[in-house]
Design a protein around this motif. Structure first.
Motif, PDB file in Angstrom:
ATOM      1  N   PHE A 191      46.115  43.173  49.526  1.00  0.00           N
ATOM      2  CA  PHE A 191      44.896  43.937  49.821  1.00  0.00           C
ATOM      3  C   PHE A 191      44.155  44.248  48.528  1.00  0.00           C
ATOM      4  O   PHE A 191      42.931  44.048  48.427  1.00  0.00           O
ATOM      5  N   LEU A 192      44.890  44.741  47.554  1.00  0.00           N
ATOM      6  CA  LEU A 192      44.262  45.110  46.261  1.00  0.00           C
ATOM      7  C   LEU A 192      43.667  43.885  45.596  1.00  0.00           C
ATOM      8  O   LEU A 192      42.549  43.932  45.058  1.00  0.00           O
ATOM      9  N   GLU A 193      44.404  42.787  45.609  1.00  0.00           N
ATOM     10  CA  GLU A 193      43.894  41.551  44.984  1.00  0.00           C
ATOM     11  C   GLU A 193      42.615  41.085  45.675  1.00  0.00           C
ATOM     12  O   GLU A 193      41.655  40.675  45.023  1.00  0.00           O
ATOM     13  N   ALA A 194      42.607  41.154  47.007  1.00  0.00           N
ATOM     14  CA  ALA A 194      41.448  40.697  47.769  1.00  0.00           C
ATOM     15  C   ALA A 194      40.230  41.594  47.515  1.00  0.00           C
ATOM     16  O   ALA A 194      39.087  41.113  47.435  1.00  0.00           O
ATOM     17  N   GLU A 195      40.468  42.889  47.398  1.00  0.00           N
ATOM     18  CA  GLU A 195      39.346  43.795  47.092  1.00  0.00           C
ATOM     19  C   GLU A 195      38.739  43.470  45.738  1.00  0.00           C
ATOM     20  O   GLU A 195      37.525  43.497  45.566  1.00  0.00           O
ATOM     21  N   LYS A 196      39.599  43.151  44.770  1.00  0.00           N
ATOM     22  CA  LYS A 196      39.086  42.775  43.436  1.00  0.00           C
ATOM     23  C   LYS A 196      38.259  41.493  43.532  1.00  0.00           C
ATOM     24  O   LYS A 196      37.182  41.391  42.931  1.00  0.00           O
ATOM     25  N   ARG A 197      38.748  40.514  44.299  1.00  0.00           N
ATOM     26  CA  ARG A 197      37.992  39.273  44.468  1.00  0.00           C
ATOM     27  C   ARG A 197      36.650  39.548  45.140  1.00  0.00           C
ATOM     28  O   ARG A 197      35.625  38.968  44.772  1.00  0.00           O
ATOM     29  N   ALA A 198      36.692  40.410  46.151  1.00  0.00           N
ATOM     30  CA  ALA A 198      35.480  40.674  46.937  1.00  0.00           C
ATOM     31  C   ALA A 198      34.404  41.388  46.119  1.00  0.00           C
ATOM     32  O   ALA A 198      33.217  41.226  46.390  1.00  0.00           O
ATOM     33  N   THR A 199      34.830  42.163  45.134  1.00  0.00           N
ATOM     34  CA  THR A 199      33.858  42.876  44.305  1.00  0.00           C
ATOM     35  C   THR A 199      33.588  42.140  42.991  1.00  0.00           C
ATOM     36  O   THR A 199      32.864  42.631  42.124  1.00  0.00           O
ATOM     37  N   GLY A 200      34.186  40.967  42.850  1.00  0.00           N
ATOM     38  CA  GLY A 200      33.935  40.148  41.667  1.00  0.00           C
ATOM     39  C   GLY A 200      34.563  40.655  40.406  1.00  0.00           C
ATOM     40  O   GLY A 200      34.139  40.318  39.289  1.00  0.00           O
ATOM     41  N   GLN A 201      35.610  41.472  40.538  1.00  0.00           N
ATOM     42  CA  GLN A 201      36.258  42.036  39.335  1.00  0.00           C
ATOM     43  C   GLN A 201      37.293  41.061  38.775  1.00  0.00           C
ATOM     44  O   GLN A 201      37.907  40.338  39.495  1.00  0.00           O
TER      45      GLN A 201
END
Length: 201
Positions: A191-201
């Motif tokens: 989940f955390l990894e996907a959120e980072k991908r989704a926000t371009g971090q």
């Protein structure tokens, strides 16, 4: 004339590795299932959710469908998804895919019509991806029903009875340049990894 698509979000499953319902877990501040719905809304003539816990999903304001073949696992879930559509084509997607792709389904629809296919599906190193795939209701439903009646359990056990169009890796890349559409989240870390991908971090 484009054939109409029903998008079916499958919100079944136990989410055992997550420790809570994946579909309702917040992703960038909103339930993950809302993100999946928003991403696929552009291609949907109808959106439905399959779930055996409809009370938890009423907030979505969508048609909620319980299992039509209880106790029949993923194949029964796929039957429920396709049987419940109001339109000829069913885009079936798991609720835990934050990068579900409307461009993938647009490409799949073009191929389905031009090639007169019954299923348009990707095959990755993990095998077929039946829960981010496009199905033709008229031909797939009887094939799945006969597989269930024959006590088969594999989600793709009925494929020999229909015309399956397996996407090449080049086609998948052109339909989904991010390469993330099949990523389903199973752990809090993912989940955390996907959120980072989704926000371009």
């Amino acid at each position: 004339m484009k054939q109409a698509i029903t998008v079916v979000i499958q919100a079944g499953g136990a989410s055992s590795r997550m420790g809570e319902d994946k579909a309702l877990k917040l992703f960038l501040g909103h339930p993950l299932i809302e993100r999946v719905i928003d991403r696929l809304a552009p291609i949907a003539d109808e959106i439905i959710v399959t779930t055996n816990r409809p009370a938890e999903y009423e907030f979505l304001g969508l048609r909620l469908i319980p299992d039509l073949k209880p106790g029949r696992g993923a194949l029964g879930g796929l039957y429920t998804a396709i049987a419940s559509t109001a339109h000829p084509l069913a885009a079936v997607v798991a609720c835990d895919m934050p990068f579900a792709s409307s461009t993938f389904f647009e490409g799949a629809r073009r191929l389905m019509v031009s090639g007169e296919a019954d299923v348009v599906i990707a095959k990755t190193d993990e095998g077929y991806e039946p829960f981010h795939a496009l199905y033709r209701r008229e031909t797939c439903l009887p094939a799945i029903e006969s597989a269930i009646d024959a006590d088969q359990w594999k989600v793709i056990s009925w494929f020999p009875k229909v015309k399956v169009r397996t996407l090449t890796s080049d086609e998948v890349n052109s339909f989904d340049p991010s390469g993330l559409c099949f990523w389903n989240l199973n752990t809090p870390q993912e989940f955390l990894e996907a959120e980072k991908r989704a926000t371009g971090q």
